[in-house]
Enzyme design. Structure first.
Site, PDB file in Angstrom:
ATOM      1  N   GLY B  91      -2.509 -16.226   0.236  1.00 26.81           N
ATOM      2  CA  GLY B  91      -1.357 -15.515  -0.314  1.00 26.81           C
ATOM      3  C   GLY B  91      -1.754 -14.517  -1.379  1.00 26.81           C
ATOM      4  O   GLY B  91      -2.879 -14.499  -1.868  1.00 26.81           O
ATOM      5  N   ARG B  92      -0.804 -13.654  -1.693  1.00 24.18           N
ATOM      6  CA  ARG B  92      -1.002 -12.695  -2.770  1.00 24.18           C
ATOM      7  C   ARG B  92       0.219 -12.719  -3.651  1.00 24.18           C
ATOM      8  O   ARG B  92       1.338 -12.819  -3.163  1.00 24.18           O
ATOM      9  CB  ARG B  92      -1.136 -11.276  -2.210  1.00 24.18           C
ATOM     10  CG  ARG B  92      -2.449 -11.062  -1.548  1.00 24.18           C
ATOM     11  CD  ARG B  92      -2.533  -9.691  -0.962  1.00 24.18           C
ATOM     12  NE  ARG B  92      -3.544  -9.689   0.079  1.00 24.18           N
ATOM     13  CZ  ARG B  92      -4.037  -8.578   0.598  1.00 24.18           C
ATOM     14  NH1 ARG B  92      -3.593  -7.404   0.188  1.00 24.18           N
ATOM     15  NH2 ARG B  92      -4.951  -8.643   1.522  1.00 24.18           N
ATOM     16  N   GLY B  93      -0.008 -12.645  -4.935  1.00 21.85           N
ATOM     17  CA  GLY B  93       1.123 -12.633  -5.846  1.00 21.85           C
ATOM     18  C   GLY B  93       0.859 -11.668  -6.967  1.00 21.85           C
ATOM     19  O   GLY B  93      -0.163 -10.976  -6.981  1.00 21.85           O
ATOM     20  N   GLY B  94       1.800 -11.654  -7.901  1.00 21.98           N
ATOM     21  CA  GLY B  94       1.672 -10.744  -9.023  1.00 21.98           C
ATOM     22  C   GLY B  94       0.425 -11.030  -9.843  1.00 21.98           C
ATOM     23  O   GLY B  94      -0.155 -10.141 -10.447  1.00 21.98           O
ATOM     24  N   MET B  95      -0.013 -12.296  -9.847  1.00 24.24           N
ATOM     25  CA  MET B  95      -1.148 -12.643 -10.699  1.00 24.24           C
ATOM     26  C   MET B  95      -2.491 -12.470  -9.997  1.00 24.24           C
ATOM     27  O   MET B  95      -3.525 -12.577 -10.631  1.00 24.24           O
ATOM     28  CB  MET B  95      -1.024 -14.078 -11.177  1.00 24.24           C
ATOM     29  CG  MET B  95       0.166 -14.293 -12.076  1.00 24.24           C
ATOM     30  SD  MET B  95       0.058 -15.888 -12.875  1.00 24.24           S
ATOM     31  CE  MET B  95      -1.073 -15.541 -14.210  1.00 24.24           C
ATOM     32  N   VAL B  98      -4.526 -15.675  -3.741  1.00 22.76           N
ATOM     33  CA  VAL B  98      -4.665 -17.123  -3.690  1.00 22.76           C
ATOM     34  C   VAL B  98      -5.467 -17.483  -2.449  1.00 22.76           C
ATOM     35  O   VAL B  98      -5.244 -16.927  -1.371  1.00 22.76           O
ATOM     36  CB  VAL B  98      -3.285 -17.819  -3.633  1.00 22.76           C
ATOM     37  CG1 VAL B  98      -3.451 -19.319  -3.788  1.00 22.76           C
ATOM     38  CG2 VAL B  98      -2.374 -17.267  -4.713  1.00 22.76           C
ATOM     39  N   LYS B 113      -6.532 -19.673  -7.407  1.00 21.04           N
ATOM     40  CA  LYS B 113      -5.872 -18.407  -7.699  1.00 21.04           C
ATOM     41  C   LYS B 113      -6.837 -17.558  -8.507  1.00 21.04           C
ATOM     42  O   LYS B 113      -7.229 -17.937  -9.609  1.00 21.04           O
ATOM     43  CB  LYS B 113      -4.581 -18.676  -8.468  1.00 21.04           C
ATOM     44  CG  LYS B 113      -3.877 -17.412  -8.871  1.00 21.04           C
ATOM     45  CD  LYS B 113      -2.465 -17.682  -9.309  1.00 21.04           C
ATOM     46  CE  LYS B 113      -1.573 -17.853  -8.105  1.00 21.04           C
ATOM     47  NZ  LYS B 113      -0.152 -17.764  -8.429  1.00 21.04           N
ATOM     48  N   ASP B 207       9.063 -17.362 -13.838  1.00 21.47           N
ATOM     49  CA  ASP B 207       8.915 -16.530 -12.639  1.00 21.47           C
ATOM     50  C   ASP B 207       9.346 -17.328 -11.411  1.00 21.47           C
ATOM     51  O   ASP B 207       8.711 -17.256 -10.367  1.00 21.47           O
ATOM     52  CB  ASP B 207       7.466 -16.055 -12.507  1.00 21.47           C
ATOM     53  CG  ASP B 207       7.339 -14.917 -11.491  1.00 21.47           C
ATOM     54  OD1 ASP B 207       8.336 -14.189 -11.296  1.00 21.47           O
ATOM     55  OD2 ASP B 207       6.267 -14.776 -10.889  1.00 21.47           O
TER      56      ASP B 207
END
Lengths: 174, 487
Positions: B91-95, B98, B113, B207
């Site tokens: 996955g990809r997130g704002g931080m 992953v 992460k 969040d």
């Protein structure tokens, strides 16, 4: 501006995102596929930064100045985070001038450009404002002229000077 | 000549030369009698660089936005990061990105992460992340993804957490299947309980969104990314925000009005986000949905949510009321913490199934309406037996019974179709039914007194009916109502 004639934050907010959307429009009207998301992301970030900063602005021109500064900071931070300085330092000095003149390497250049702008600010802060509006906020000559309260002809001359000065700084020649 | 004056002179000469385009700038400067060598050299140098600058800065930075806004690097499968071996990106997130990885020391699977370098560039910020990871690691709850470690490897920061195998609530929402009332209630309760555990430990999420909630293979829910949470009491300064660019992009749709305005966020901001999330989960729509993300921000700040009832009339009133209270603009109007949501859901629905007690309230209303009808028939009959004042009494009884009957019918209808609005309607109707029932009781009493000489039995029935209506309103109704709708 006194606190009495400063509009409340609630009244300012709709104005903020309208203006930012207009700025994003400057990016989006170029209609590059896949840009809309990034432009929206940039505008969100600039919006939140402005809201957090709580800095009051006096008029549209002043607002554009603050927003353009925020966009400069965001883009430079992103470039730094990607390790732009390392790539910049690794670029060959000889081909650097040619690639700058070709408008390439914007990505690696940003932190160096930011430092050059800091030096230019010591000499002539108005030039820096112009660069922020033109390069970072994407305003054209007429829009920048309106924002700075200057004639388009004057803006054109100043823009030429700013570009020449920064080009010399970045290409590392005296 | 001072530096400032010299620069002004250089600028003037450059701009004039820019207009006139002299073939040889040196000769052009000679013609104008410029003999300050520093000015001459600078003007000539700048003109030369202007001629060589080509398309330098000609295209605004925005033209390369997709490249300029990217902020992370990627890790390849098989790559070793300290003791972890990357299996694949999940996955990809704002931080940051992953990855599923294997902890080679313990032989277990973990989620890694890789924090975006933008978040970790600055030392004070790294310290803050460490503190937050420590706080998140203290949370142990089946509804919260466990944080194992914060690793610092070659200058990059990684958060190792429990690997949650399942799918996000976002995927579930986008699939288009809507939960039935029981499942919606269960989900709301589970999420609120997990959030309550964190709030109880002084940790807020900040969040919360459907992308951060996973449904595991065995059906349980887990909230991810508590690593982002800020410990209560840590000031959220402009700078912390500035060095955290990625964390806000794309999520303003779940931010509370106070967060959007840059004010302090606390547990109640999580409560707001949970409200948005539950609204979306049950209805598939955003409570402040609008055409563009910016328009959504605008609606979050200044307009009311679309009523959840219009999307899901079948949901229990307690859940609808709960979600709507989470979405209040002013933090003080929301639940103070997620624990209060759990209490409200338990009190309003989960523990005591709806319908087992409201049946008594409904029966009460129907019986009272039937009594009104009976009272009118009796008043008419008395008017037939005894001319005079009884006609006025019959008319009064008819009017009061109609008005009170209409209000009670309206309440019954509201309870069936809009449980969330019942409390407000009930408050509105109470003074009316009290006045009408009182008046009806009085006129029936008067009828009974007038008739008592001629026909004692109907007279007693009229008086008893009047007293009964008043007592039912004053004594019985408050208790059936509170038993049915206590929160």
């Amino acid at each position: 501006m006194s606190s009495a004639d400063r509009p409340a934050a609630d009244e300012l907010l709709p104005a903020v995102y309208d203006e930012l959307r207009r700025l994003a429009g400057a990016y989006m009207r170029r209609e590059r596929p896949g840009q809309t998301l990034q432009a929206t992301a940039l505008v969100h970030e600039a919006y939140l930064r402005l809201a957090r900063g709580g800095r009051p602005w006096t008029d549209r021109a002043h607002f554009l100045g603050i927003a353009a500064r925020a966009m400069r900071q965001i883009l430079v931070e992103r470039a730094r985070a990607r390790g732009a300085q390392k790539r910049w330092a690794g670029l060959d000095r000889v081909s650097l001038t040619a690639s700058l003149a070709a408008g390439a390497n914007a990505d690696a250049m940003l932190p160096a450009l930011n430092e050059a702008l800091e030096r230019l600010a010591q000499l002539d802060p108005d030039q820096v404002k112009l660069v922020e509006l033109r390069y970072f906020a994407g305003l054209d000559i007429d829009e920048a002229a309106a924002a700075l309260g200057l004639s388009p002809a004057t803006v054109k001359r100043r823009w030429a000077l700013a570009r020449a000065w920064l080009f010399r700084e970045l290409s590392g020649q005296r | 000549m001072t530096g400032d004056a010299r620069w002004t002179r250089i600028r003037e000469l450059f701009e004039r030369a820019f207009d006139e385009q002299p073939p040889d700038p040196a000769v052009w400067l000679d013609e104008r009698g410029i003999d300050d060598w520093q000015v001459r050299e600078e003007v000539i140098s700048l003109l030369r660089h202007h001629a060589a600058a080509g398309s330098f800065l000609a295209q605004p930075a925005g033209d390369e936005l997709s490249r300029l806004m990217a902020d992370e690097r990627s890790l390849e499968p098989g790559q070793a990061i300290g003791p972890y071996r990357i299996v694949r990106e999940i996955g990809r997130g704002g931080m940051g990105r992953v990855y599923l990885a294997e902890d080679t020391r313990l032989g277990r699977r973990v989620a890694i992460k890789a924090l975006a370098p933008a978040l970790t560039a600055d030392a004070s910020h790294r310290e803050r992340l460490r503190r937050e990871a420590r706080a998140a690691a203290a949370l142990t709850h089946p509804g919260i993804c466990t944080v194992y470690a914060l690793e610092e490897i070659d200058g990059d920061l990684f958060i190792a957490t429990e690997f949650v195998d399942g799918r996000t609530l976002r995927a579930e929402i986008e699939e288009g299947r809507r939960p039935d009332a029981d499942e919606a209630l269960r989900t709301a309760r589970e999420l609120a309980a997990a959030l309550a555990h964190a709030h109880g430990h002084g940790v807020t999420h900040r969040d919360l969104k459907p992308d951060n909630v996973m449904r595991t293979r065995d059906g349980g829910l887990k909230i991810l990314d508590f690593g982002l949470a800020r410990l209560d009491g840590t000031p959220a300064s402009v700078d912390t925000f500035v060095t955290q660019p990625g964390t806000v992009v794309g999520t303003p749709a779940y931010m509370a009005p106070e967060q959007l305005k840059g004010e302090r966020a606390d547990a109640r901001s999580d409560v707001f986000a949970l409200g948005v999330l539950l609204y979306q989960y049950t209805s598939g729509a955003h409570p402040f949905g609008a055409g563009t993300p910016l328009a959504t921000i605008g609606r979050i700040i200044d307009s009311d949510p679309d009523p959840l009832y219009t999307h899901r009339p079948d949901l229990p009133g307690s859940l609808i009321a709960c979600v709507e209270r989470c979405l209040e603009k002013v933090p003080a109007d929301r639940f103070t913490s997620a624990a209060d949501i759990v209490a409200a859901l338990d009190g309003g629905g989960a523990r005591r199934p709806r319908g087992s007690m409201t049946i008594w309230w409904r029966t009460h209303q129907l019986v009272v309406i039937a009594t009104y009808f009976l009272a009118c028939v009796l008043a008419w009959q008395i008017k037939e037996w005894l001319a005079g004042f009884t006609t006025a009494i019959f008319i009064t009884a008819g009017i009061t019974a109609t008005v009170a009957g209409l209000f009670r019918g309206h309440l019954l209808f509201t309870e069936r179709v809009n449980g969330a609005g019942l409390a407000a309607e009930h408050r509105r109707a109470m003074p009316v039914t009290l006045a009408m029932d009182g008046l009806l009781g009085l006129v029936l009493l008067a009828d009974g007194i007038l008739l008592s000489g001629a026909r004692p039995l109907p007279a007693v029935i009229a008086m008893a009916l009047g007293a009964g209506i008043v007592l039912a309103r004053v004594v019985i109704e408050p208790s059936t109502t509170s038993a049915s709708f206590r929160r």
